[in-house]
Design a protein around this motif. Structure first.
Motif, PDB file in Angstrom:
ATOM      1  N   ILE A   8       0.931  -1.168  -0.082  1.00 23.10           N
ATOM      2  CA  ILE A   8      -0.079  -0.131   0.152  1.00 23.10           C
ATOM      3  C   ILE A   8       0.922   1.283   0.047  1.00 23.10           C
ATOM      4  N   GLU A   9       1.869   1.293   0.687  1.00 22.05           N
ATOM      5  CA  GLU A   9       2.957   2.272   0.875  1.00 22.05           C
ATOM      6  C   GLU A   9       3.401   2.684  -0.578  1.00 22.05           C
ATOM      7  N   GLN A  10       3.769   1.416  -1.044  1.00 26.92           N
ATOM      8  CA  GLN A  10       4.545   1.864  -2.501  1.00 26.92           C
ATOM      9  C   GLN A  10       3.561   2.289  -3.449  1.00 26.92           C
ATOM     10  N   TYR A  11       2.362   1.948  -3.493  1.00 20.92           N
ATOM     11  CA  TYR A  11       1.134   2.211  -4.415  1.00 20.92           C
ATOM     12  C   TYR A  11       1.043   3.561  -4.051  1.00 20.92           C
ATOM     13  N   LEU A  12       0.955   4.174  -3.072  1.00 23.05           N
ATOM     14  CA  LEU A  12       0.741   5.540  -2.594  1.00 23.05           C
ATOM     15  C   LEU A  12       1.760   6.492  -3.194  1.00 23.05           C
ATOM     16  N   LYS A  13       2.975   5.909  -2.760  1.00 26.12           N
ATOM     17  CA  LYS A  13       4.243   6.726  -3.206  1.00 26.12           C
ATOM     18  C   LYS A  13       4.323   6.789  -4.770  1.00 26.12           C
ATOM     19  N   HIS A  14       3.994   5.931  -5.355  1.00 25.17           N
ATOM     20  CA  HIS A  14       3.876   5.827  -6.805  1.00 25.17           C
ATOM     21  C   HIS A  14       2.900   6.889  -7.349  1.00 25.17           C
ATOM     22  N   ILE A  15       1.769   6.727  -6.831  1.00 22.05           N
ATOM     23  CA  ILE A  15       0.751   7.661  -7.754  1.00 22.05           C
ATOM     24  C   ILE A  15       1.234   9.075  -6.965  1.00 22.05           C
ATOM     25  N   LEU A  16       1.647   9.234  -5.958  1.00 19.34           N
ATOM     26  CA  LEU A  16       2.189  10.725  -5.571  1.00 19.34           C
ATOM     27  C   LEU A  16       3.184  11.177  -6.528  1.00 19.34           C
ATOM     28  N   HIS A  17       4.379  10.149  -6.684  1.00 23.95           N
ATOM     29  CA  HIS A  17       5.399  10.701  -7.614  1.00 23.95           C
ATOM     30  C   HIS A  17       4.651  10.863  -9.124  1.00 23.95           C
ATOM     31  N   GLU A  18       3.722  10.179  -9.652  1.00 28.69           N
ATOM     32  CA  GLU A  18       3.128  10.361 -10.774  1.00 28.69           C
ATOM     33  C   GLU A  18       2.207  11.611 -10.780  1.00 28.69           C
ATOM     34  N   SER A  19       1.765  12.315  -9.705  1.00 28.40           N
ATOM     35  CA  SER A  19       1.173  13.282  -9.842  1.00 28.40           C
ATOM     36  C   SER A  19       1.922  14.737 -10.059  1.00 28.40           C
ATOM     37  N   GLU A  20       1.541  15.497 -10.965  1.00 30.36           N
ATOM     38  CA  GLU A  20       2.236  16.694 -10.951  1.00 30.36           C
ATOM     39  C   GLU A  20       2.487  17.737  -9.845  1.00 30.36           C
ATOM     40  N   VAL A  23       0.255  15.668  -4.966  1.00 28.57           N
ATOM     41  CA  VAL A  23      -0.984  15.455  -4.102  1.00 28.57           C
ATOM     42  C   VAL A  23      -1.711  14.340  -4.551  1.00 28.57           C
ATOM     43  N   VAL A  24      -2.154  13.587  -3.840  1.00 30.62           N
ATOM     44  CA  VAL A  24      -3.277  12.338  -4.093  1.00 30.62           C
ATOM     45  C   VAL A  24      -4.386  12.466  -2.978  1.00 30.62           C
ATOM     46  N   GLU A  25      -5.495  12.313  -3.599  1.00 35.59           N
ATOM     47  CA  GLU A  25      -6.754  12.055  -2.768  1.00 35.59           C
ATOM     48  C   GLU A  25      -7.286  10.932  -3.033  1.00 35.59           C
ATOM     49  N   ILE A  26      -7.603  10.067  -1.896  1.00 36.23           N
ATOM     50  CA  ILE A  26      -7.982   8.647  -2.104  1.00 36.23           C
ATOM     51  C   ILE A  26      -9.208   8.513  -0.936  1.00 36.23           C
ATOM     52  N   GLN A  27     -10.114   7.672  -1.188  1.00 36.72           N
ATOM     53  CA  GLN A  27     -11.131   7.337  -0.352  1.00 36.72           C
ATOM     54  C   GLN A  27     -10.733   6.140   0.338  1.00 36.72           C
ATOM     55  N   ARG A  28     -10.756   5.916   1.501  1.00 40.39           N
ATOM     56  CA  ARG A  28     -10.101   4.796   2.475  1.00 40.39           C
ATOM     57  C   ARG A  28     -10.787   3.648   2.049  1.00 40.39           C
ATOM     58  N   ASN A  29     -12.151   3.710   1.844  1.00 35.07           N
ATOM     59  CA  ASN A  29     -12.890   2.057   1.779  1.00 35.07           C
ATOM     60  C   ASN A  29     -12.649   1.867   0.361  1.00 35.07           C
ATOM     61  N   ARG A  69      -6.323  13.306   2.092  1.00 35.36           N
ATOM     62  CA  ARG A  69      -5.347  13.832   1.010  1.00 35.36           C
ATOM     63  C   ARG A  69      -3.844  14.000   1.480  1.00 35.36           C
ATOM     64  N   ILE A  70      -3.093  13.235   0.543  1.00 33.46           N
ATOM     65  CA  ILE A  70      -1.629  13.277   1.089  1.00 33.46           C
ATOM     66  C   ILE A  70      -0.685  13.884  -0.020  1.00 33.46           C
ATOM     67  N   GLN A  71       0.092  14.883   0.705  1.00 35.49           N
ATOM     68  CA  GLN A  71       0.938  15.735  -0.030  1.00 35.49           C
ATOM     69  C   GLN A  71       2.152  15.486   0.297  1.00 35.49           C
ATOM     70  N   LYS A  72       3.014  15.715  -0.739  1.00 34.39           N
ATOM     71  CA  LYS A  72       4.629  15.384  -0.668  1.00 34.39           C
ATOM     72  C   LYS A  72       5.042  16.901  -0.232  1.00 34.39           C
ATOM     73  N   VAL A  73       5.770  17.220   0.921  1.00 33.14           N
ATOM     74  CA  VAL A  73       6.125  18.623   1.327  1.00 33.14           C
ATOM     75  C   VAL A  73       7.407  18.645   0.423  1.00 33.14           C
ATOM     76  N   MET A  74       7.534  19.707  -0.157  1.00 32.62           N
ATOM     77  CA  MET A  74       8.868  19.804  -0.987  1.00 32.62           C
ATOM     78  C   MET A  74       9.820  20.408  -0.056  1.00 32.62           C
ATOM     79  N   PHE A  75      10.928  19.786  -0.108  1.00 31.61           N
ATOM     80  CA  PHE A  75      12.163  20.181   0.724  1.00 31.61           C
ATOM     81  C   PHE A  75      12.800  21.361   0.186  1.00 31.61           C
ATOM     82  N   PRO A  76      13.446  22.263   0.930  1.00 30.66           N
ATOM     83  CA  PRO A  76      13.804  23.510   0.726  1.00 30.66           C
ATOM     84  C   PRO A  76      15.192  23.294  -0.166  1.00 30.66           C
ATOM     85  N   SER A  77      15.358  24.345  -1.014  1.00 37.00           N
ATOM     86  CA  SER A  77      16.470  24.223  -1.983  1.00 37.00           C
ATOM     87  C   SER A  77      17.729  24.364  -0.963  1.00 37.00           C
ATOM     88  N   ASN A  78      18.700  24.104  -1.689  1.00 38.49           N
ATOM     89  CA  ASN A  78      20.156  24.044  -0.886  1.00 38.49           C
ATOM     90  C   ASN A  78      20.514  25.381  -0.256  1.00 38.49           C
TER      91      ASN A  78
END
Length: 153
Positions: A8-20, A23-29, A69-78
């Motif tokens: 499940i973790e890998q699936y969610l990370k994959h669809i997050l990665h594919e999202s421009e 962000v991904v919104e899922i329904q738990r059920n 809704r799961i959103q990847k927080v962007m890490f700050p620039s160098n």
């Protein structure tokens, strides 16, 4: 063989990665049905593997049209990384938060796996056999010094 939580973790990370928008919104059920598991399994994966320390912001809306809704927080620039490190770590940091920061740095490619493992070994509670809060203060100093040294190269 991987367990259902890993899948499940890998699936969610994959669809997050594919999202421009990262962000991904899922329904738990719906997700539970897709993976043939109970909805609480989805809750477990999200609450343990998609934390703020690991670089994710999770929001949920309950009710009939509810979602997670799961959103990847962007890490700050160098250029602002050193500031981010000092703000995140502060004067003391517990092991869980420190490992979350290390995970985030590794996940974004700022440090490699060997460096991440070295960091984890240096800040582990069984290595820093001191009483609290001194242990968290020493951990913060070690982590800051190692990170600043690494990003200054």
């Amino acid at each position: 063989m991987r367990n259902i939580s890993d899948i499940i973790e890998q699936y969610l990370k994959h669809i997050l990665h594919e999202s421009e928008e990262k962000v991904v919104e899922i329904q738990r059920n719906d997700l539970a049905d897709q993976f043939n598991c109970v909805p609480s399994q989805i809750n477990y994966v999200i609450s343990t593997r998609f934390t703020l320390e690991k670089g994710y912001l999770v929001q949920s809306k309950r009710g009939g049209g509810g979602y997670i809704r799961i959103q990847k927080v962007m890490f700050p620039s160098n250029s602002s990384l050193q500031n981010h490190i000092f703000q995140t770590i502060g004067q003391q940091i517990d092991q869980s938060a420190a490992e979350g920061l290390i995970y985030q740095l590794e996940d974004t490619g700022m440090i490699n796996t060997s460096e991440a493992n070295l960091f984890r070994a240096a800040i582990a509670r069984d290595v820093l056999t001191l009483k609290l809060p001194l242990r968290d203060e020493i951990r913060a100093k070690i982590l800051k010094a190692m990170l600043i040294s690494l990003i200054s190269k």
